[in-house]
Structures are given as structure tokens and as C-alpha cells.
Write a protein that holds these residues in place. Structure first.
Motif, short mmCIF file in Angstrom:
data_model
loop_
_atom_site.label_atom_id
_atom_site.label_comp_id
_atom_site.label_asym_id
_atom_site.label_seq_id
_atom_site.Cartn_x
_atom_site.Cartn_y
_atom_site.Cartn_z
N VAL A 5 -34.06 12.57 38.06
CA VAL A 5 -33.61 11.27 38.55
C VAL A 5 -32.83 10.55 37.47
O VAL A 5 -33.05 10.75 36.29
CB VAL A 5 -34.79 10.40 39.04
CG1 VAL A 5 -35.46 11.01 40.23
CG2 VAL A 5 -35.78 10.12 37.94
N SER A 6 -31.91 9.73 37.90
CA SER A 6 -31.05 9.01 36.98
C SER A 6 -31.38 7.52 37.05
O SER A 6 -30.68 6.76 37.68
CB SER A 6 -29.59 9.27 37.32
OG SER A 6 -29.38 9.14 38.72
N ALA A 43 -31.74 12.99 46.46
CA ALA A 43 -32.89 12.16 46.86
C ALA A 43 -32.58 10.68 46.69
O ALA A 43 -32.92 9.85 47.54
CB ALA A 43 -34.12 12.55 46.05
N GLU A 44 -31.94 10.33 45.58
CA GLU A 44 -31.57 8.93 45.34
C GLU A 44 -30.57 8.45 46.38
O GLU A 44 -30.70 7.37 46.96
CB GLU A 44 -31.00 8.78 43.93
CG GLU A 44 -32.01 9.02 42.84
CD GLU A 44 -31.42 9.29 41.49
OE1 GLU A 44 -32.18 9.23 40.51
OE2 GLU A 44 -30.20 9.57 41.38
N ARG A 45 -29.56 9.28 46.61
CA ARG A 45 -28.52 8.92 47.60
C ARG A 45 -29.15 8.68 48.97
O ARG A 45 -28.86 7.69 49.65
CB ARG A 45 -27.48 10.03 47.65
CG ARG A 45 -26.25 9.71 48.46
CD ARG A 45 -25.20 10.81 48.32
NE ARG A 45 -24.91 11.17 46.94
CZ ARG A 45 -24.13 10.49 46.12
NH1 ARG A 45 -23.54 9.39 46.55
NH2 ARG A 45 -23.92 10.89 44.88
N GLU A 46 -30.03 9.58 49.39
CA GLU A 46 -30.66 9.45 50.71
C GLU A 46 -31.54 8.20 50.79
O GLU A 46 -31.59 7.55 51.83
CB GLU A 46 -31.45 10.70 51.05
CG GLU A 46 -30.59 11.91 51.34
CD GLU A 46 -29.55 11.66 52.42
OE1 GLU A 46 -29.87 11.08 53.47
OE2 GLU A 46 -28.37 12.05 52.20
N ALA A 47 -32.22 7.86 49.70
CA ALA A 47 -33.04 6.65 49.70
C ALA A 47 -32.18 5.41 49.88
O ALA A 47 -32.54 4.50 50.64
CB ALA A 47 -33.85 6.57 48.41
N ILE A 56 -36.71 4.13 46.68
CA ILE A 56 -35.84 3.72 45.57
C ILE A 56 -36.70 3.33 44.37
O ILE A 56 -36.42 3.70 43.24
CB ILE A 56 -34.89 2.59 46.00
CG1 ILE A 56 -33.88 3.09 47.03
CG2 ILE A 56 -34.17 2.00 44.79
CD1 ILE A 56 -33.09 2.00 47.73
N ASN A 57 -37.76 2.58 44.62
CA ASN A 57 -38.68 2.18 43.56
C ASN A 57 -39.35 3.41 42.95
O ASN A 57 -39.45 3.53 41.71
CB ASN A 57 -39.71 1.20 44.11
CG ASN A 57 -40.67 0.71 43.07
OD1 ASN A 57 -41.88 0.93 43.18
ND2 ASN A 57 -40.18 0.05 42.04
N GLU A 58 -39.79 4.35 43.77
CA GLU A 58 -40.42 5.57 43.26
C GLU A 58 -39.45 6.38 42.41
O GLU A 58 -39.86 7.07 41.47
CB GLU A 58 -40.90 6.44 44.42
CG GLU A 58 -42.08 5.89 45.16
CD GLU A 58 -42.38 6.66 46.44
OE1 GLU A 58 -41.62 7.58 46.81
OE2 GLU A 58 -43.40 6.33 47.08
#
Length: 75
Positions: A5-6, A43-47, A56-58
Motif C-alpha cells: 500500500v502507498s 485495492a486502493e483504487r477500488e476503495a 480507505i482507512n484500513e
């Protein structure tokens, strides 16, 4: 293999959504297009596309930023 994750990119994007009403309007109209150049994992994009504030918080998004973005926390 998916990159880690970034956290920096996630929070930079959250800050931009908070402070840049023009970008936020583009995001609201078409989140995928608005995020096209963002350096996010899938995963970030989909959130973000799903307006999934919990995810997003996770994924490293600071909760106070997530909660302060008009329209994002309401979903």
C-alpha cells in the motif's frame, strides 16, 4: 504480485479531495477517470471508487481526512 500500500499517495489524494473542489467534482462525476494518473494499488483504487471509507482507512488513509471530505464519509 501487488505492490505494498502507498500510504503517502492515499493521504495525498485524500488531502486533494478535501482541498481541491474542482478535483472533488471530477472525482464525484467519474472517480475512475479522476484517479487514472494516481499511483495507487488496485485495492486502493477500488476503495476510492467505491467510496469505502472504512477500507480507505484500513489501507492507510488517516481517519480525520477521510471523515472531513464532503460526500466521501456519507457513503
Amino acid at each position: 504480485m501487488e505492490p505494498a500500500v502507498s500510504r503517502y499517495e492515499v493521504n495525498s489524494l485524500l488531502y486533494r479531495l478535501k482541498k481541491d473542489p474542482e478535483f472533488r467534482a471530477r472525482f464525484d462525476r467519474d472517480a475512475r477517470a479522476a484517479l487514472a494518473d494516481a499511483d495507487l494499488t488496485e485495492a486502493e483504487r477500488e476503495a476510492f471508487v467505491a467510496h469505502d471509507m472504512r477500507r480507505i482507512n484500513e489501507l492507510g488513509g488517516y481517519l480525520h481526512l477521510v471523515m472531513s471530505i464532503p460526500g466521501l464519509a456519507a457513503h
